[in-house]
Design a protein around this motif. Structure first.
Motif, PDB file in Angstrom:
ATOM      1  N   SER A  15       0.829  -1.164   0.098  1.00 34.93           N
ATOM      2  CA  SER A  15       0.077   0.518  -0.182  1.00 34.93           C
ATOM      3  C   SER A  15       0.888   1.395   0.001  1.00 34.93           C
ATOM      4  O   SER A  15       1.247   1.731   0.802  1.00 34.93           O
ATOM      5  N   LEU A  39      -4.773  -7.003   1.715  1.00 37.78           N
ATOM      6  CA  LEU A  39      -5.664  -6.569   1.049  1.00 37.78           C
ATOM      7  C   LEU A  39      -6.402  -7.083   0.281  1.00 37.78           C
ATOM      8  O   LEU A  39      -7.339  -6.937  -0.744  1.00 37.78           O
ATOM      9  N   GLN A  46      -9.462  -5.767   4.257  1.00 35.07           N
ATOM     10  CA  GLN A  46      -9.852  -4.431   4.622  1.00 35.07           C
ATOM     11  C   GLN A  46     -11.896  -4.257   5.142  1.00 35.07           C
ATOM     12  O   GLN A  46     -12.403  -3.160   5.350  1.00 35.07           O
ATOM     13  N   HIS A  47     -12.280  -5.898   3.970  1.00 38.48           N
ATOM     14  CA  HIS A  47     -13.471  -6.009   4.160  1.00 38.48           C
ATOM     15  C   HIS A  47     -14.267  -6.626   5.893  1.00 38.48           C
ATOM     16  O   HIS A  47     -15.266  -6.166   5.597  1.00 38.48           O
ATOM     17  N   LEU A  59     -10.065   1.615   3.658  1.00 41.36           N
ATOM     18  CA  LEU A  59      -8.988   1.407   3.307  1.00 41.36           C
ATOM     19  C   LEU A  59      -7.571   2.013   4.791  1.00 41.36           C
ATOM     20  O   LEU A  59      -8.425   1.935   5.867  1.00 41.36           O
ATOM     21  N   GLN A  72      -6.287   8.344   6.662  1.00 34.72           N
ATOM     22  CA  GLN A  72      -6.156   9.022   6.351  1.00 34.72           C
ATOM     23  C   GLN A  72      -4.813   9.357   6.787  1.00 34.72           C
ATOM     24  O   GLN A  72      -4.399   9.727   6.998  1.00 34.72           O
ATOM     25  N   SER A  73      -4.091   8.965   5.626  1.00 32.00           N
ATOM     26  CA  SER A  73      -2.335   8.972   5.495  1.00 32.00           C
ATOM     27  C   SER A  73      -1.998  10.628   6.316  1.00 32.00           C
ATOM     28  O   SER A  73      -1.341  11.119   6.231  1.00 32.00           O
ATOM     29  N   HIS A 112      -3.189   8.901  -6.432  1.00 32.00           N
ATOM     30  CA  HIS A 112      -3.605   7.557  -6.400  1.00 32.00           C
ATOM     31  C   HIS A 112      -4.851   7.445  -6.169  1.00 32.00           C
ATOM     32  O   HIS A 112      -5.432   6.111  -6.641  1.00 32.00           O
ATOM     33  N   ASN A 116      -6.355   3.056  -6.984  1.00 31.73           N
ATOM     34  CA  ASN A 116      -6.978   2.642  -6.293  1.00 31.73           C
ATOM     35  C   ASN A 116      -6.997   1.251  -6.714  1.00 31.73           C
ATOM     36  O   ASN A 116      -7.863   0.924  -7.673  1.00 31.73           O
TER      37      ASN A 116
HETATM   38  N1  LIG Z   1      -6.683   8.810   1.133  1.00 30.79           N
HETATM   39  C1  LIG Z   1      -6.073   7.568   1.068  1.00 30.79           C
HETATM   40  C2  LIG Z   1      -6.011   6.252   0.691  1.00 30.79           C
HETATM   41  C3  LIG Z   1      -5.835   4.916   1.400  1.00 30.79           C
HETATM   42  C4  LIG Z   1      -6.459   4.138   0.337  1.00 30.79           C
HETATM   43  O1  LIG Z   1      -6.031   4.113  -0.598  1.00 30.79           O
HETATM   44  N2  LIG Z   1      -5.350   2.728   0.664  1.00 30.79           N
HETATM   45  C5  LIG Z   1      -5.413   1.648  -0.039  1.00 30.79           C
HETATM   46  C6  LIG Z   1      -4.546   1.007  -0.207  1.00 30.79           C
HETATM   47  S1  LIG Z   1      -2.946   2.049  -0.857  1.00 30.79           S
HETATM   48  C7  LIG Z   1      -6.647   0.681   0.278  1.00 30.79           C
HETATM   49  O2  LIG Z   1      -6.580   0.139   1.400  1.00 30.79           O
HETATM   50  N3  LIG Z   1      -7.253  -0.049  -0.680  1.00 30.79           N
HETATM   51  C8  LIG Z   1      -7.917  -0.961   0.302  1.00 30.79           C
HETATM   52  C9  LIG Z   1      -8.454  -1.153  -1.263  1.00 30.79           C
HETATM   53  O3  LIG Z   1      -8.640  -0.262  -2.732  1.00 30.79           O
HETATM   54  O4  LIG Z   1     -10.288  -1.963  -1.030  1.00 30.79           O
HETATM   55  C10 LIG Z   1      -4.851   8.012   1.839  1.00 30.79           C
HETATM   56  O5  LIG Z   1      -4.111   8.977   2.087  1.00 30.79           O
HETATM   57  O6  LIG Z   1      -4.944   7.137   3.788  1.00 30.79           O
END
Ligand SMILES: N[C@@H](CCC(=O)N[C@@H](CS)C(=O)NCC(=O)O)C(=O)O
Length: 220
Positions: A15, A39, A46-47, A59, A72-73, A112, A116
């Protein structure tokens, strides 16, 4: 502040949003407990009900600290910067902060999210996009974003060894993980010479190198 037990990071080696959080934690000298959320396994942990109860967005990353869970990062990075001010992750002056955030958001808001995992899964399930079509989709948005960023970085008088000056900021914390995503879809970072130079420099910094996906305990 840097004791391991005070912080826990929910993440996954691949990630790039978790990669951002790992860099920020490393820069601040914080070693969190690591909680791995795979993931892909079983349709994506995550689900699962346990993680979804923690973070309804399903996420990663998420950071547990002081009785709070921060998702949120970008919020995690700025939180860490406020509770552990040194070394700063944002420049001191208002324009510098705006400039570093501008680069960070160009990655985190405009490249990004549309690449995703869940977006790729959706275009596959709904429109039948193949793995190669999904990669082509990702390449398109990375090329669009990186081409603009290259011009911005190559022409700004504030660009130094890093995106803003000679110390890492939130801009580099977002840009370097996105370079890893670009490589995964077979893009050559050398296409963007300023980005390539900044990435090469950043990866010499132990905080960035230690945060690389390949250096994580859950790396496959
Ligand atoms: N805006 C969020 C984005 C977080 C995000 O999209 N994380 C991805 C991994 S890079 C994720 O958890 N994806 C799971 C999915 O798409 O089911 C942040 O900056 O934390």
């Amino acid at each position: 502040m840097s004791s391991s037990s005070e912080f826990a990071l929910y993440g996954y080696f691949r990630s790039s949003a978790a990669f951002r959080a790992r860099i920020a934690l490393n820069l601040k000298g914080i070693k969190p407990e690591l909680r791995f959320i795979h993931l892909l396994r079983g349709g994506g942990e995550q689900h699962g009900p346990d993680y979804a109860a923690l973070n309804p967005q399903k996420l990663i990353p998420a950071l547990a600290h002081d009785g709070h869970l921060i998702t949120q990062s970008l919020a995690i990075i700025e939180y860490l910067d406020e509770i552990v001010p040194e070394p700063p992750l944002l420049p001191k002056d208002p324009y510098g902060r705006a400039h570093a955030r501008e680069i960070a958001y160009a990655v985190a808001c405009d490249i990004h999210p549309i690449n995703n995992l869940r977006v790729n899964q959706h275009i596959a399930a709904t429109f039948g996009a193949t793995a190669e079509q999904q990669a082509a989709w990702q390449r398109h948005w990375i090329v669009t974003g990186f081409t603009a960023l290259e011009t911005m970085l190559a022409t700004s008088k504030y660009t130094g060894a890093y995106c803003h000056g000679d110390a890492p900021t939130i801009a580099d914390i977002c840009l370097i993980p996105q370079c890893a995503n670009a490589r995964r879809v077979k893009l050559e970072i050398a296409t963007w010479p300023t980005i390539a130079r900044i990435e090469a420099h950043a990866l010499k910094h132990p905080a960035f190198a230690a945060a690389l996906p390949a250096n994580q305990p859950d790396a496959e």
